[in-house]
Design a protein around this motif. Sequence first.
Motif, PDB file in Angstrom:
ATOM      1  N   UNK A 112     -46.107-111.166-107.679  1.00  0.00           N
ATOM      2  CA  UNK A 112     -47.467-111.280-108.257  1.00  0.00           C
ATOM      3  C   UNK A 112     -48.449-109.954-107.796  1.00  0.00           C
ATOM      4  N   UNK A 113     -49.838-110.064-108.298  1.00  0.00           N
ATOM      5  CA  UNK A 113     -50.681-109.000-107.958  1.00  0.00           C
ATOM      6  C   UNK A 113     -50.968-108.653-106.626  1.00  0.00           C
ATOM      7  N   UNK A 114     -50.709-107.311-106.082  1.00  0.00           N
ATOM      8  CA  UNK A 114     -50.549-107.125-104.741  1.00  0.00           C
ATOM      9  C   UNK A 114     -51.716-105.961-104.374  1.00  0.00           C
ATOM     10  N   UNK A 115     -52.224-105.064-105.090  1.00  0.00           N
ATOM     11  CA  UNK A 115     -53.305-104.196-104.776  1.00  0.00           C
ATOM     12  C   UNK A 115     -54.625-104.510-104.813  1.00  0.00           C
ATOM     13  N   UNK A 121     -52.769-108.666-102.037  1.00  0.00           N
ATOM     14  CA  UNK A 121     -51.686-109.460-101.859  1.00  0.00           C
ATOM     15  C   UNK A 121     -51.779-110.851-101.991  1.00  0.00           C
ATOM     16  N   UNK A 122     -51.167-111.556-101.208  1.00  0.00           N
ATOM     17  CA  UNK A 122     -51.327-113.165-101.475  1.00  0.00           C
ATOM     18  C   UNK A 122     -52.858-113.860-101.039  1.00  0.00           C
ATOM     19  N   UNK A 123     -53.600-112.645-100.552  1.00  0.00           N
ATOM     20  CA  UNK A 123     -55.021-112.914-100.213  1.00  0.00           C
ATOM     21  C   UNK A 123     -55.806-113.099-101.477  1.00  0.00           C
ATOM     22  N   UNK A 124     -55.620-112.271-102.160  1.00  0.00           N
ATOM     23  CA  UNK A 124     -56.165-111.959-103.666  1.00  0.00           C
ATOM     24  C   UNK A 124     -56.149-113.698-104.480  1.00  0.00           C
ATOM     25  N   UNK A 125     -54.576-114.061-104.386  1.00  0.00           N
ATOM     26  CA  UNK A 125     -54.303-115.105-105.069  1.00  0.00           C
ATOM     27  C   UNK A 125     -54.687-116.405-104.569  1.00  0.00           C
ATOM     28  N   UNK A 177     -57.415-118.386-107.202  1.00  0.00           N
ATOM     29  CA  UNK A 177     -56.207-119.076-107.670  1.00  0.00           C
ATOM     30  C   UNK A 177     -55.996-118.745-109.040  1.00  0.00           C
ATOM     31  N   UNK A 178     -57.167-118.586-110.035  1.00  0.00           N
ATOM     32  CA  UNK A 178     -56.676-118.427-111.115  1.00  0.00           C
ATOM     33  C   UNK A 178     -56.070-117.196-111.701  1.00  0.00           C
ATOM     34  N   UNK A 179     -56.041-116.276-110.644  1.00  0.00           N
ATOM     35  CA  UNK A 179     -55.133-115.141-110.980  1.00  0.00           C
ATOM     36  C   UNK A 179     -53.765-115.306-110.976  1.00  0.00           C
ATOM     37  N   UNK A 180     -53.178-116.153-109.854  1.00  0.00           N
ATOM     38  CA  UNK A 180     -51.828-116.686-109.729  1.00  0.00           C
ATOM     39  C   UNK A 180     -51.557-117.699-110.752  1.00  0.00           C
ATOM     40  N   UNK A 181     -52.357-118.528-111.155  1.00  0.00           N
ATOM     41  CA  UNK A 181     -52.213-119.403-112.465  1.00  0.00           C
ATOM     42  C   UNK A 181     -52.090-118.644-113.557  1.00  0.00           C
ATOM     43  N   UNK A 182     -52.887-117.487-114.074  1.00  0.00           N
ATOM     44  CA  UNK A 182     -52.528-116.663-114.938  1.00  0.00           C
ATOM     45  C   UNK A 182     -50.938-116.016-115.048  1.00  0.00           C
ATOM     46  N   UNK A 238     -42.309-113.815-106.734  1.00  0.00           N
ATOM     47  CA  UNK A 238     -42.291-113.347-105.423  1.00  0.00           C
ATOM     48  C   UNK A 238     -43.960-113.128-104.818  1.00  0.00           C
ATOM     49  N   UNK A 239     -44.145-113.805-103.836  1.00  0.00           N
ATOM     50  CA  UNK A 239     -45.365-113.950-103.302  1.00  0.00           C
ATOM     51  C   UNK A 239     -45.539-112.695-102.176  1.00  0.00           C
TER      52      UNK A 239
END
Length: 909
Positions: free
Chosen positions: A653-656, A701-705, A709-714, A738-739
């Motif tokens: 999932x999105x990291x930077x 990293x997971x701090x963004x998600x 939460x909408x980023x992780x959902x997408x 992967x988180x």
Amino acid sequence: MKKLENVKPRVYKFGAKTADGNSKMKNLLGGKGANLAEMSALGIPVPPGFTITTEVCTEYNALGEKAVIELIKQEVEQSVLNLESLLGSGFGDKDNPLLVSVRSGARVSMPGMMDTVLNLGINDEVVQGLAKKTNNEQFAWDSYRRFIQMYGGVVLGMKPETKEDIDPFEEIMDTLKAERGITLDTDFTVQDLKDLVQDFKVAVKTQTGHDFPTNPWDQLWGAIIAVFNSWNTDRAVYYRNMNGFPAEWGTAVNVQAMVYGNMGNNSGTGVCFTRDSGTGENVFNGEYLINAQGEDVVAGTRTPQQITKLGSVRWAELAKVDEEERAKNYPSLEELMPSVFKELNTYQEILEKHYRDMQDLEFTIQDGKLWILQTRSGKRTGAAMVKIAIDLVKEGIITEKEALLSVEPNKLQELLHPIFDPKAIRNAKVIAHGLPASPGAASGQIVFFADEASKYNNSILVRIETSPEDLEGMNLAKGILTARGGMTSHAAVVARGMGKCCVSGAGALRIDYKKRKLIVDNKEYHEGDWISLNGSTGDIYEGEVATMEAKLSGEFAELMTLVDKYAVMKVRANADNPADAKTARDFGAQGIGLTRTEHMFFEADRIKAMREMILSDTEEGRKKALEKLLPMQRTDFEEVLEVMEGLSVTIRLLDPPFHEFVPHQLVTQKALAKQMGISLDDVKNKVADLEEFNPMLGHRGCRLGNTYPEITEMQTRAIIEAALNLKAKGVICKPEIMIPLIGTVKEFDMQNDIIRTTANKIFEERKDSIAYSVGTMIEIPRATLVADLIAEKADFFSFGTNDLTQMTFGYSRDDAGKFLPIYIEKGILEHDPFEILDQEGVGQLVKIGTERGRSVKPNLEVGICGEHGGEPSSVEFCYKTGMNYVSCSPYRVPIARLVSAQASIKDTL
């Protein structure tokens, strides 16, 4: 100094079919000394001598010259007496002189890196006795002038300091040649040679302030100390560092009775290989010179001739020399001295069978008698290495396991990337050096901005450093050159993933973006100028250098078949797009261990939606932007999953941090403001708000998600829907979500809940489901310590050793290039920890995390997806740690596969 009792010998004798040592003693005697001893015991005609061990070199570095000479003086003197007894001559005897050579000999081959002195023991009196003894005054004085020249350069330091400087001895000889109207050293008369000796002595006195030493013992001790010193010359240190050879290894010193290839037209010297070192073809080959000494063959001052008739004919074809001229002026040794050639051919066959590997031999012919001076496992290209290994198995000389262990993993890179045309590279001018960040060869025109990479058909992107915004330009460029950054900088990591040639951290470069110019050593190179990069060596060349695609031989496929037979630990690839995934699968990747979703957002149509999402102040605004990204992500995942049908694909999932995605240049900020219907000041303020003091430890990293939460959902929806779409087409896919960057169990729990809730919602919507797993990237030290708690919830662990190294050491991998080379030079660190896994520190955290995770979940899948996943020693460590797989860039997959097999084999020995 008091003599130490009951210590093992520091000097080992060889010759006359006996020896104190053998080939298994390379660590002590060096490669040359160990093989000289072995050949002596085999009955090969080796000039007798003795070897001073590598341990004495270490003692020399610790104790100094006087103390070490005292330690070995008695053994050296006894060994010289033994030589005199064997040969019936005397060291320094003016009537019956014994001359010796003094050569270095590290435990590994370091060709051309250290020093040699020939004809030692000669002086004004000895030269007269040598002339009388051999009835060859020309030979005696030629040997004398050679000795002064070599001793002056090696021992007295009279070598050119730069390429522009002139060798004082060569200058004297060139002047005399011009006066005499001659071109070759062999054209000198006896009087010319006598004059040269005197002129050389004057040059020594002028430059050093001392007379040239005439006492043979003074000469010998000077040469021995010089060989020890050569272990620490700049070129030797560079070669050691490049190959990872420890400084404490030291070099042995080999003192050997001289045999003379310069005694006339019935004498000569040469180098030969039992197989072709370029192709691996089972053909005996090599070069020789008549009336010459060993250094002449490699010096290039005379054109050597071929050993075999076949080689001579091939050479003539390339040199465009007709057969009549060839046979007359360039006869092979086989034609010129058939009996000597037959004997040499017999010895090369014996030695290859004995050592069970391709051999590199040096020989001298003295007045028709053949002497073998050295044998060693020959250096070879990657293609030759593979072919020789496979052929030796087929010939029954070595086993499959031995073949796999004989292959040097990193040399496989030569088979996978473009290379420079060997003919073109000979005349190329090196203008600077950097780190060999991503292998291959590239030649192109300079561009300084990523969005201008398409300006030329062949471009080299030259940047101070790269960022994710440069991705498209990096992909379009033929090669990438940066002034900053190490082996795991953005440029290096991305380039390796793309299979793109890259040289990073070239600190000598000064880049002026405004004036669009590159300055190196006060010379300017402008946009559009041609430069060339060697990503395998770090060399940067001026101008265009022709490249060629490396060819994969049939033996390469056979080698990989053997690899699969013995490898236990699997190898996956890091791949962010279908092209990389296909490359990885073609190279035998057994899945994808890391797909970085952020790399999918930098194309022109996507970056706008991404920036819109980031700059939105409301959840509704973010979701609206994410809806634009959803179909793009879904398509990306479908393409990658389809290429890897039937194999696991780990999607991170999105990291930077967000600041990497927003525009920092005024023109793009204005465009974004217009697109979003907001003011330029609003954009500037938002960009400023996103800036962080230490973004690698910030909002990422997971701090963004967990924050949005909408980023992780997408992203979850894109992955699951992609898998369901493929299932409907009959494609079997195995997504692993992967988180990234978790440090606490609750961070994982929150992301895991979002992922599984979203997936279940999609299953209800589609009335269908697929199997998937959720795991995490372990890259924060704290996560390794609470791995048992995380493993209760996670399906798999993947160690992100790039960040784990960064956080464990407290080094920024983008800035560490400023001090890491100094740390390595001073011995504070043995290796760059971002290039080679730090097994003592970071490795222990990996072990702890693995053990604690499996303590609660014995079948927990564990892998590594940092750049260490393709570095041989790090891969072997992962095997020993019990990992299920390693993951690396596509072009390193064959290397990691080979090391996996080698580790399994070593485990059974």
